[in-house]
Design a protein around this motif. Structure first.
Motif, short mmCIF file in Angstrom:
data_model
loop_
_atom_site.label_atom_id
_atom_site.label_comp_id
_atom_site.label_asym_id
_atom_site.label_seq_id
_atom_site.Cartn_x
_atom_site.Cartn_y
_atom_site.Cartn_z
N GLU A 87 0.74 -1.19 0.02
CA GLU A 87 -0.18 -0.09 -0.23
C GLU A 87 0.79 1.40 -0.11
N CYS A 88 1.96 1.51 0.87
CA CYS A 88 2.75 2.37 0.93
C CYS A 88 3.71 2.75 0.02
N THR A 89 4.31 1.88 -0.77
CA THR A 89 5.30 1.77 -1.83
C THR A 89 4.73 1.65 -3.09
N GLY A 90 3.71 0.98 -3.33
CA GLY A 90 3.05 0.78 -4.62
C GLY A 90 3.75 -0.37 -5.28
N ALA A 91 4.59 -1.54 -4.54
CA ALA A 91 5.10 -2.41 -5.07
C ALA A 91 4.08 -3.79 -4.98
N THR A 92 4.02 -4.51 -5.89
CA THR A 92 3.34 -5.90 -5.76
C THR A 92 4.34 -6.93 -5.49
N ILE A 93 3.96 -7.54 -4.39
CA ILE A 93 4.53 -8.82 -3.73
C ILE A 93 3.97 -10.06 -4.26
N ASN A 94 4.69 -10.95 -5.26
CA ASN A 94 3.92 -12.20 -5.84
C ASN A 94 4.25 -13.25 -4.98
N TYR A 95 3.47 -13.89 -4.17
CA TYR A 95 4.00 -14.80 -3.23
C TYR A 95 3.85 -16.42 -3.68
N GLU A 96 4.72 -17.25 -3.88
CA GLU A 96 4.38 -18.71 -4.20
C GLU A 96 4.81 -19.29 -3.00
N GLY A 97 4.07 -20.16 -2.37
CA GLY A 97 4.59 -21.25 -1.49
C GLY A 97 4.48 -22.75 -1.60
N SER A 98 5.03 -23.54 -1.50
CA SER A 98 5.23 -24.83 -2.20
C SER A 98 5.67 -25.84 -1.32
N ARG A 99 5.15 -26.92 -1.03
CA ARG A 99 5.60 -28.03 -0.41
C ARG A 99 6.81 -28.80 -1.11
N GLU A 100 7.01 -28.48 -2.25
CA GLU A 100 8.01 -28.99 -2.97
C GLU A 100 9.44 -28.10 -3.17
N PHE A 101 9.25 -27.04 -2.32
CA PHE A 101 10.24 -25.85 -2.14
C PHE A 101 11.86 -26.55 -2.19
N GLU A 102 12.18 -27.25 -1.53
CA GLU A 102 13.54 -27.88 -1.41
C GLU A 102 14.04 -28.30 -2.59
N ALA A 103 12.89 -29.20 -3.06
CA ALA A 103 13.64 -30.02 -4.42
C ALA A 103 13.75 -29.04 -5.71
N GLN A 104 12.51 -28.03 -5.57
CA GLN A 104 12.39 -27.20 -6.84
C GLN A 104 13.39 -26.02 -6.98
N LEU A 105 13.70 -25.33 -5.72
CA LEU A 105 14.40 -24.13 -5.67
C LEU A 105 15.73 -24.14 -6.38
N LEU A 106 16.46 -25.43 -6.13
CA LEU A 106 17.86 -25.47 -7.00
C LEU A 106 17.31 -25.87 -8.51
N VAL A 107 16.46 -26.46 -8.58
CA VAL A 107 16.17 -26.75 -10.21
C VAL A 107 16.01 -25.18 -10.86
N ARG A 108 15.14 -24.51 -10.21
CA ARG A 108 14.91 -23.25 -10.65
C ARG A 108 16.43 -22.22 -10.83
N VAL A 109 16.88 -22.29 -9.67
CA VAL A 109 18.32 -21.61 -9.79
C VAL A 109 19.20 -22.09 -10.89
N GLN A 110 19.37 -23.41 -10.97
CA GLN A 110 20.10 -23.75 -11.97
C GLN A 110 20.06 -23.56 -13.40
N SER A 111 18.47 -23.30 -13.57
CA SER A 111 17.83 -23.23 -14.94
C SER A 111 17.77 -21.75 -15.36
N GLY A 112 18.34 -20.90 -14.36
CA GLY A 112 18.23 -19.37 -14.53
C GLY A 112 16.88 -18.75 -14.26
N ASN A 113 16.16 -19.55 -13.67
CA ASN A 113 14.42 -19.01 -13.43
C ASN A 113 14.32 -18.77 -11.81
N ALA A 114 15.40 -18.42 -11.31
CA ALA A 114 15.22 -18.11 -9.72
C ALA A 114 14.16 -16.98 -9.45
N PRO A 115 13.56 -17.28 -8.28
CA PRO A 115 12.82 -15.95 -7.73
C PRO A 115 13.75 -14.68 -7.35
N ASP A 116 13.08 -13.80 -7.45
CA ASP A 116 13.41 -12.59 -6.64
C ASP A 116 14.09 -12.86 -5.15
#
Length: 462
Positions: A87-116
């Motif tokens: 509200e105060c900054t005007g930014a939008t936070i796009n949240y994604e929660g996942s039960r497969e986080f531990e397995a998928q994060l490294l895949v995303r980082v390795q593929s160049g598709n890491a979250p911010d």
């Protein structure tokens, strides 16, 4: 596990004003240009309620993606705690929660598709990312580091540091050394809350003699199945071997199959693999491996089991209408020490890592390390089950009696606090063989020696 995953006292509660210098600062009063700032008013005028956010500047139209293992009930409070920032900054936070986080994060980082931004529940995972993908992660911003220096104990900063570089700021804290029970049912049966490990075993034996099943447990958690059992072992190592041996075990100064760890696994097995003790209201010993950790303590409400070892965040898993209080339907007691006067405490938590250095990403990372966010998160977590090591949080903002208890344990001078061992170990072990071999230990009745030998063999050579 984030869902795991405290070492500094949230009970230290001085409210401190934070002055960040991140982002586009407001022009001075003698600048007559009527531009619009982050507050949505003319520059120099701060919208009411946005005073603590003005220094982040105007982030209108900017988006920040967040990836985390915090899901379901806890996710709602997480997202709400960002509302004021948006509200105060005007930014939008796009949240994604996942039960497969531990397995998928490294895949995303390795593929160049890491979250911010990612909330890492294991410092060991941070170390893996820095070592294997050093170009994909960015050091924490100076403003983030300043907040951590101001609001957290030094040990927390160390957990977010690899080599000489500080990357990840602490977020929430988890207190794991608790045993959940029903105060009313204990009273009716004439059982007293145990103060020593021997007392706890004596009560367990009495429950068996009275025709009950004292313990219930569950370690199923999707791709992270096994982690609740590692918490059991870590808590016992702290109690049976002591904090110095615990530190040596975590750093591999002693092998994973050291006699001290063999002894600890045996002590845990005396409960978890004892057919007379488990798995109340659910099944036999092997049922522990297939029971979701979120459901494992629920038989307490029906009197089908009496005790369930789980962290403070298990508070969020009781059904709606359950009273969590010392005189309520459920509460928790401190998992007693085996001997001595010290209070060993197993903790965990999440760490905020950034994978992009855009100003809006740096701003959000700094915000999450501030007292502003900690108090906002405490306020919106109306159901309780969340604590933090941020010493800028006002304890009155913590929602429940149990959260106050967790804070008091953190702040007890007798508490000897250690971070979750599996979260500190190399990923191949901490979120790999340690998890999987705990499943084999329960589901396949694999021997203590075979389990520990297999984990030791998986420890990376360098």
């Amino acid at each position: 596990m984030s869902i795991k995953k405290s070492r500094a006292a949230a009970a230290s509660v001085a409210a401190v004003s934070l002055a960040l210098t991140l982002g586009a600062c407001m022009p001075s009063d003698d600048d007559d240009t009527p531009t619009t700032g982050a507050t949505g008013t003319a520059t120099g005028e701060v919208k009411e309620g946005c005073e603590d956010y003005a220094s982040y500047g105007d982030l209108s139209g900017k988006e920040v993606s967040v990836y985390t293992s915090i899901v379901e009930v806890e996710q709602v409070d997480q997202e709400e705690s960002y509302d004021k920032f948006e509200e105060c900054t005007g930014a939008t936070i796009n949240y994604e929660g996942s039960r497969e986080f531990e397995a998928q994060l490294l895949v995303r980082v390795q593929s160049g598709n890491a979250p911010d931004i990612a909330y890492l529940p294991q410092p060991g995972l941070l170390k893996t990312i820095v070592e294997q993908y050093p170009d994909n992660i960015v050091p924490a911003s100076p403003e983030t580091e300043a907040n951590v220096d101001e609001f957290f104990a030094e040990s927390w900063k160390e957990y977010g540091t690899v080599g000489d570089t500080f990357y990840a700021a602490p977020l929430g804290a988890n207190m794991k050394s608790f045993v959940w029970y029903s105060p009313s049912k204990f009273t009716e049966a004439g059982y007293e809350v145990p103060e020593t490990w021997a007392d706890m075993i004596e009560i367990s034996d009495q429950i068996v003699a009275d025709g009950g099943t004292p313990w219930c447990a569950g370690i199923e958690s999707g791709d992270a199945t096994g982690w609740p059992a590692t918490d059991w072992i870590e808590d016992v190592v702290l109690r049976s071997a002591g904090p110095d041996v615990y530190d040596q075990w975590v750093s591999h100064e002693i092998p994973f199959n050291d006699p001290a760890i063999v002894e600890a696994l045996g002590v845990a097995g005396d409960i978890l693999k004892n057919p007379d003790y488990v798995n109340g209201g659910i099944g036999d010993v092997k049922s522990i491996a297939s029971t979701a950790w979120t459901d494992a303590g629920l038989p307490i409400l029906d009197g089908e089991c009496w005790m369930h070892r789980a962290a403070n965040f298990y508070q969020n898993n009781w059904p709606e209408g359950t009273t969590v209080a010392e005189d309520g339907d459920v509460f928790a007691f401190y998992l007693p020490a085996i001997e001595g006067d010290e209070k060993p405490v197993l903790g965990g938590g999440e760490f905020v890592a950034a994978f992009d250095d855009r100003p809006e990403v740096a701003a959000f990372q700094a915000f999450l390390a501030s007292d502003t966010w900690a108090n906002e998160k405490a306020r919106v977590t109306e159901g309780g089950g969340w604590v933090t090591a941020n010493n800028g949080v006002d304890i009155e903002n913590l929602a429940t009696e149990f959260d106050q208890l967790a804070s008091s344990v953190l702040g007890d001078p007798a508490s000897v606090i250690r971070f979750d061992a599996s979260d500190l170990m190399p990923g191949e072990v901490g979120t790999g063989t340690f998890w999987s071999e705990m499943v084999n230990w329960i589901a396949l009745d694999k021997s203590d020696k075979e389990v520990l030998d297999a984990i030791e063999a998986s420890w990376p050579a360098s």
